[in-house]
Design a protein around this motif. Structure first.
Motif, PDB file in Angstrom:
ATOM      1  N   THR A  58      54.238  58.790  21.877  1.00  0.00           N
ATOM      2  CA  THR A  58      54.445  59.286  23.237  1.00  0.00           C
ATOM      3  C   THR A  58      55.244  60.580  23.274  1.00  0.00           C
ATOM      4  N   ALA A  59      56.241  60.719  22.442  1.00  0.00           N
ATOM      5  CA  ALA A  59      57.159  61.854  22.521  1.00  0.00           C
ATOM      6  C   ALA A  59      56.693  63.076  21.735  1.00  0.00           C
ATOM      7  N   GLU A  60      55.489  63.074  21.230  1.00  0.00           N
ATOM      8  CA  GLU A  60      55.003  64.184  20.424  1.00  0.00           C
ATOM      9  C   GLU A  60      54.128  65.124  21.236  1.00  0.00           C
ATOM     10  N   THR A  61      53.751  66.199  20.593  1.00  0.00           N
ATOM     11  CA  THR A  61      52.734  67.074  21.176  1.00  0.00           C
ATOM     12  C   THR A  61      51.376  66.412  20.958  1.00  0.00           C
ATOM     13  N   PRO A  62      50.393  66.732  21.776  1.00  0.00           N
ATOM     14  CA  PRO A  62      49.093  66.053  21.631  1.00  0.00           C
ATOM     15  C   PRO A  62      48.396  66.409  20.323  1.00  0.00           C
ATOM     16  N   GLN A  64      29.760  79.374  26.830  1.00  0.00           N
ATOM     17  CA  GLN A  64      29.774  78.595  25.591  1.00  0.00           C
ATOM     18  C   GLN A  64      29.773  77.095  25.833  1.00  0.00           C
ATOM     19  N   GLY A  65      29.808  76.676  27.049  1.00  0.00           N
ATOM     20  CA  GLY A  65      29.872  75.252  27.366  1.00  0.00           C
ATOM     21  C   GLY A  65      31.207  74.916  27.976  1.00  0.00           C
ATOM     22  N   MET A  66      31.199  73.973  28.912  1.00  0.00           N
ATOM     23  CA  MET A  66      32.439  73.684  29.626  1.00  0.00           C
ATOM     24  C   MET A  66      33.332  72.651  28.945  1.00  0.00           C
ATOM     25  N   TYR A  67      32.861  71.989  27.891  1.00  0.00           N
ATOM     26  CA  TYR A  67      33.679  70.993  27.204  1.00  0.00           C
ATOM     27  C   TYR A  67      34.179  71.573  25.880  1.00  0.00           C
ATOM     28  N   ALA A  68      35.411  71.233  25.529  1.00  0.00           N
ATOM     29  CA  ALA A  68      35.984  71.706  24.270  1.00  0.00           C
ATOM     30  C   ALA A  68      36.961  70.677  23.732  1.00  0.00           C
ATOM     31  N   VAL A  69      37.025  70.585  22.419  1.00  0.00           N
ATOM     32  CA  VAL A  69      38.049  69.796  21.740  1.00  0.00           C
ATOM     33  C   VAL A  69      38.979  70.802  21.078  1.00  0.00           C
ATOM     34  N   GLY A 126      46.183  74.522  18.779  1.00  0.00           N
ATOM     35  CA  GLY A 126      45.568  75.338  19.818  1.00  0.00           C
ATOM     36  C   GLY A 126      44.214  75.904  19.440  1.00  0.00           C
ATOM     37  N   GLN A 127      43.768  75.613  18.232  1.00  0.00           N
ATOM     38  CA  GLN A 127      42.476  76.112  17.782  1.00  0.00           C
ATOM     39  C   GLN A 127      41.350  75.256  18.368  1.00  0.00           C
ATOM     40  N   ILE A 128      40.305  75.903  18.869  1.00  0.00           N
ATOM     41  CA  ILE A 128      39.161  75.181  19.412  1.00  0.00           C
ATOM     42  C   ILE A 128      38.337  74.655  18.241  1.00  0.00           C
ATOM     43  N   ILE A 129      38.224  73.329  18.155  1.00  0.00           N
ATOM     44  CA  ILE A 129      37.493  72.698  17.066  1.00  0.00           C
ATOM     45  C   ILE A 129      36.000  72.691  17.358  1.00  0.00           C
ATOM     46  N   ARG A 130      35.659  72.381  18.607  1.00  0.00           N
ATOM     47  CA  ARG A 130      34.245  72.333  18.982  1.00  0.00           C
ATOM     48  C   ARG A 130      34.122  72.593  20.471  1.00  0.00           C
ATOM     49  N   ARG A 131      33.083  73.327  20.850  1.00  0.00           N
ATOM     50  CA  ARG A 131      32.812  73.628  22.256  1.00  0.00           C
ATOM     51  C   ARG A 131      31.331  73.437  22.493  1.00  0.00           C
ATOM     52  N   GLY A 132      30.965  72.962  23.686  1.00  0.00           N
ATOM     53  CA  GLY A 132      29.556  72.778  23.976  1.00  0.00           C
ATOM     54  C   GLY A 132      29.289  72.373  25.411  1.00  0.00           C
ATOM     55  N   HIS A 133      27.997  72.185  25.682  1.00  0.00           N
ATOM     56  CA  HIS A 133      27.546  71.817  27.025  1.00  0.00           C
ATOM     57  C   HIS A 133      27.482  70.304  27.229  1.00  0.00           C
ATOM     58  N   ASP A 134      27.340  69.531  26.144  1.00  0.00           N
ATOM     59  CA  ASP A 134      27.199  68.079  26.222  1.00  0.00           C
ATOM     60  C   ASP A 134      28.459  67.417  25.679  1.00  0.00           C
ATOM     61  N   LEU A 135      29.115  66.615  26.506  1.00  0.00           N
ATOM     62  CA  LEU A 135      30.384  65.999  26.122  1.00  0.00           C
ATOM     63  C   LEU A 135      30.240  65.097  24.903  1.00  0.00           C
ATOM     64  N   LYS A 136      29.180  64.300  24.851  1.00  0.00           N
ATOM     65  CA  LYS A 136      28.999  63.383  23.721  1.00  0.00           C
ATOM     66  C   LYS A 136      28.864  64.134  22.411  1.00  0.00           C
ATOM     67  N   LYS A 137      28.140  65.232  22.422  1.00  0.00           N
ATOM     68  CA  LYS A 137      27.973  66.028  21.202  1.00  0.00           C
ATOM     69  C   LYS A 137      29.276  66.700  20.795  1.00  0.00           C
ATOM     70  N   VAL A 138      30.055  67.121  21.762  1.00  0.00           N
ATOM     71  CA  VAL A 138      31.342  67.759  21.458  1.00  0.00           C
ATOM     72  C   VAL A 138      32.302  66.742  20.846  1.00  0.00           C
ATOM     73  N   LEU A 139      32.274  65.496  21.333  1.00  0.00           N
ATOM     74  CA  LEU A 139      33.198  64.470  20.840  1.00  0.00           C
ATOM     75  C   LEU A 139      32.807  63.931  19.470  1.00  0.00           C
ATOM     76  N   ARG A 140      31.608  64.237  19.012  1.00  0.00           N
ATOM     77  CA  ARG A 140      31.197  63.777  17.670  1.00  0.00           C
ATOM     78  C   ARG A 140      32.101  64.307  16.574  1.00  0.00           C
ATOM     79  N   VAL A 141      32.705  65.455  16.804  1.00  0.00           N
ATOM     80  CA  VAL A 141      33.617  66.007  15.808  1.00  0.00           C
ATOM     81  C   VAL A 141      34.804  65.076  15.589  1.00  0.00           C
ATOM     82  N   LEU A 142      35.218  64.336  16.615  1.00  0.00           N
ATOM     83  CA  LEU A 142      36.310  63.372  16.471  1.00  0.00           C
ATOM     84  C   LEU A 142      35.822  62.054  15.896  1.00  0.00           C
TER      85      LEU A 142
END
Length: 115
Positions: free
Chosen positions: A62-66, A80-85, A90-106
Motif C-alpha cells: 500500500t505505501a509504495e509507488t505503483p 496510438q490507442g487510448m489504452y496504455a500500460v 514511467g516508461q510506456i510498456i505497451r499502448r494500443g486500441h484494444d484493452l485486452k491486447k494491451v493487458l497481455r503484456v502483464l
C-alpha cells in the motif's frame, strides 16, 4: 422587497468532465488483478478519474509507488490507442486500441515455469 436572482450561466453549468473506466473495461482489468492477487504478486490498487485520463494503479504494498499504471486517454484514440500500460519508472510498456491486447503484456509475467 428585493429578490436576488443568480445569473443563469451558473445555474446550469455542467461539472467538469472526467474520464472514467467503463464497467466492461473494469471487468477486464479486475479479472487480471484478481489473478495476480491470487498468485501473491499484487496487494492493492487505486483508481483515479481525472480530466484527461483515467488511471488504474497496481501496488505490491500500500505505501509504495505503483508497479504498473493502466491508463485510458481518449484523446489518443485516433493516434496510438487510448489504452496504455506504464511501468514503475514511467516508461510506456505497451499502448494500443484494444484493452485486452494491451493487458497481455502483464499476463505474460503471470506465467511461470513449474519445477
Amino acid at each position: 422587497m428585493n429578490y436576488h436572482v443568480p445569473p443563469t450561466s451558473t445555474l446550469h453549468q455542467m461539472p467538469p468532465s472526467q474520464v472514467a473506466f467503463h464497467r466492461t473495461e473494469l471487468s477486464v482489468i479486475l479479472s487480471l488483478y484478481g489473478r495476480f492477487v491470487a498468485a501473491g504478486e499484487w496487494r492493492d490498487y487505486g483508481i483515479s478519474c481525472l480530466k484527461d485520463v483515467a488511471i488504474f494503479s497496481v501496488f505490491r504494498r500500500t505505501a509504495e509507488t505503483p508497479l504498473y499504471r493502466i491508463e485510458k486517454r481518449p484523446k489518443m484514440r485516433d493516434k496510438q490507442g487510448m489504452y496504455a500500460v506504464v511501468g514503475m519508472d514511467g516508461q510506456i510498456i505497451r499502448r494500443g486500441h484494444d484493452l485486452k491486447k494491451v493487458l497481455r503484456v502483464l499476463e505474460r509475467k503471470l506465467i511461470r515455469a513449474v519445477e
